[in-house]
Scaffold this motif. Structure first.
Motif, PDB file in Angstrom:
ATOM      1  N   SER A  87       0.842  -1.304   0.013  1.00 50.18           N
ATOM      2  CA  SER A  87      -0.156  -0.132  -0.017  1.00 50.18           C
ATOM      3  C   SER A  87       0.763   0.869  -0.796  1.00 50.18           C
ATOM      4  O   SER A  87       0.939   2.239  -1.010  1.00 50.18           O
ATOM      5  N   ASP A 190       1.057  -4.361  -8.752  1.00 53.22           N
ATOM      6  CA  ASP A 190       1.180  -4.854  -8.022  1.00 53.22           C
ATOM      7  C   ASP A 190       0.826  -5.643  -8.045  1.00 53.22           C
ATOM      8  O   ASP A 190      -0.289  -6.752  -8.446  1.00 53.22           O
ATOM      9  N   GLN A 193       0.539 -10.353  -4.532  1.00 58.45           N
ATOM     10  CA  GLN A 193      -0.359 -11.591  -4.435  1.00 58.45           C
ATOM     11  C   GLN A 193       1.372 -12.550  -5.547  1.00 58.45           C
ATOM     12  O   GLN A 193       0.272 -13.502  -5.432  1.00 58.45           O
ATOM     13  N   SER A 213       4.525  -6.819  -0.667  1.00 50.10           N
ATOM     14  CA  SER A 213       4.951  -6.669   0.760  1.00 50.10           C
ATOM     15  C   SER A 213       5.998  -8.153   1.167  1.00 50.10           C
ATOM     16  O   SER A 213       5.758  -9.215   0.758  1.00 50.10           O
TER      17      SER A 213
HETATM   18  C1  LIG Z   1      -3.441  -7.380  -5.346  1.00 48.62           C
HETATM   19  C2  LIG Z   1      -2.804  -6.541  -3.009  1.00 48.62           C
HETATM   20  N1  LIG Z   1      -2.669  -5.549  -3.374  1.00 48.62           N
HETATM   21  C3  LIG Z   1      -2.569  -4.476  -2.330  1.00 48.62           C
HETATM   22  C4  LIG Z   1      -2.342  -5.028  -0.835  1.00 48.62           C
HETATM   23  C5  LIG Z   1      -2.515  -4.535   0.191  1.00 48.62           C
HETATM   24  O1  LIG Z   1      -0.752  -4.909   0.682  1.00 48.62           O
HETATM   25  P1  LIG Z   1      -0.236  -4.363   2.112  1.00 48.62           P
HETATM   26  O2  LIG Z   1      -1.435  -4.866   3.583  1.00 48.62           O
HETATM   27  O3  LIG Z   1       0.641  -5.389   3.023  1.00 48.62           O
HETATM   28  O4  LIG Z   1      -0.382  -3.196   1.979  1.00 48.62           O
HETATM   29  C6  LIG Z   1      -3.328  -6.032  -1.441  1.00 48.62           C
HETATM   30  C7  LIG Z   1      -3.308  -6.852   0.122  1.00 48.62           C
HETATM   31  O5  LIG Z   1      -3.474  -7.806   0.250  1.00 48.62           O
HETATM   32  C8  LIG Z   1      -3.354  -7.242  -2.009  1.00 48.62           C
HETATM   33  O6  LIG Z   1      -3.059  -9.133  -1.948  1.00 48.62           O
END
Ligand SMILES: Cc1ncc(COP(=O)(O)O)c(C=O)c1O
Length: 399
Positions: A87, A190, A193, A213
């Motif tokens: 994020s 992004d 996943q 992440s």
């Molecule tokens: C596709 C996707 N993008 C972004 C995020 C955000 O990740 P984080 O909460 O580690 O910032 C997630 C979290 O589940 C996600 O699945």
């Protein structure tokens, strides 16, 4: 390493619960915990600032961690920036490219994005008077690539998730990246996943920015994330956060930025987190990312097969080649939270709700799903136990 038995020996909690909430965050292998303990117990100091031994050691390990991340995603050392999470990485991108946009410019994304890859673009569009367009797709999450080609024409930025956390669909990021590059658009991926679950190569994907992440696929701790920045954008991308550690020189009225990656990392970073993340990546490399992917696909195949047998509706692509280790389903008329509570009573941890993808739920006309998501340490036996509980539940509901 035998999958999943040998991996399970390294992962606390695997023997105690059935952990199917890996999309939210994954469990932590002992070597990761030990690497972080080692930092806190033996060389706890700040990086980049000290001449003393402990600081030198912390700096060495921190930068070595950056190298491990860079090699893992086929990036250059300088192109890897440590952040807090996906994020934060995506928000940083939106802030750092803001000055490149003029009213009427176009951003293209998809209807399947996690809120973290949607809200930053919505806000940027609102603030700068931009057009925000969405590549068409169906209820399984499959994107229409000819629509992608049409929409990406004249786009200034394209942002697409690699894998949907709500539907499990693997998007054609490589193809979309190619189109984006042909149109001269900035391409943002992004990869929250996908990293750690399948091969992610920033060059193959044509990514200008890629976010993930540490605590999900890579099996690292929470509080550490990565933003890959293509070196070609080093001078165009305006660091949104500046201050300590980001400069080469400062006067009272001006500053000169340091070279990347320091330029993009303001303040004291999450040192122990970066060290833990790199250890997670090494752990994954020892297993082999292709074997991780194969294990997860095996679990998905059995899960959706079992759901079909039980006539439990599930979401996501029917083409299992496009289905990563995430299975969303519902047991009507129960609310997803009630199903998750029943599974919890039987020691099975799943997620329920909208999964931070409300537009996906609205597109499907549902208020949420139950989501079982896997990592390499999950076993077919666990899937059978899970299906057994669902079978009991379905029988009870159908009288
Ligand atoms: C596709 C996707 N993008 C972004 C995020 C955000 O990740 P984080 O909460 O580690 O910032 C997630 C979290 O589940 C996600 O699945």
């Amino acid at each position: 390493m035998k999958i999943p038995d040998d991996v399970r020996k390294d992962i606390p909690l695997t023997g105690e619960v059935i952990y199917f909430d890996n999309t939210a965050t994954s469990l932590t292998p002992k070597p990761v915990i030990e690497a972080m303990d080692d930092y806190y117990l033996r060389y706890r100091a700040n990086v980049h600032r000290g001449v003393h031994r402990l600081s030198q050691m912390a700096t060495h390990r921190y930068e070595e961690s950056r190298k491990a991340v860079a090699d893992f995603i086929n990036a250059r050392f300088e192109e890897v920036v440590f952040t807090k999470n996906t994020s934060e990485s995506l928000n940083l991108v939106a802030l750092g490219v803001e000055h490149l946009f003029r009213p009427g410019d176009k951003i293209v994304t998809t209807p399947y994005e996690h809120h973290s890859d949607l809200l930053p673009w919505q806000r940027l569009a609102r603030m700068k008077g931009l057009k925000l367009e969405f590549i068409e797709g169906d209820n399984e999450g499959n994107l229409d690539l000819s629509d992608a080609e049409r929409k990406i024409k004249d786009a200034k930025l394209v942002a697409v998730q690699h894998v949907s956390n709500a539907l499990g669909v693997v998007h054609e990021v490589e193809e979309i990246g190619k189109i984006a590059k042909e149109e001269g658009a900035i391409f943002v991926v992004d990869a929250a996943q996908s990293v750690g679950h399948m091969e992610v190569d920033v060059r193959k994907l044509h990514a200008d920015f890629l976010a993930f992440s540490g605590h999900k696929g890579p099996m690292g701790p929470t509080g550490i994330g990565v933003l890959y920045i293509n070196e070609e954008l080093f001078d165009t991308f305006e660091p949104p956060l500046i201050g300590g550690g980001t400069i080469e020189d400062v006067d009272l009225n001006s500053y000169k930025l340091a070279e990347p990656p320091e330029r993009f990392e303001a303040g004291t970073p999450n040192i122990g987190g970066a060290i833990g993340l790199a250890e997670g990546i090494r752990y994954i490399e020892r297993i082999g990312v292709d074997r991780i992917e194969r294990q997860e696909r095996k679990l998905v195949k059995r899960t959706v097969g079992g759901l079909e047998e039980l006539e439990i509706p599930w979401y996501g692509p029917r083409n299992l080649k496009k289905h990563a280790g995430v299975v969303s389903f519902n047991v009507p008329p129960l609310h997803p939270h009630d199903v998750a509570a029943v599974l919890d009573e039987r020691n099975i941890m799943v997620r329920s709700g909208h999964h931070c993808a409300l537009p996906v739920m609205k597109k499907l006309g549902i208020n949420g799903t139950v989501r079982a998501s896997f990592h390499v340490y999950n076993s077919l036996e666990e899937v059978e136990t899970f299906l057994g509980v669902l079978e009991e539940l379905a029988k009870r509901l159908r009288g």
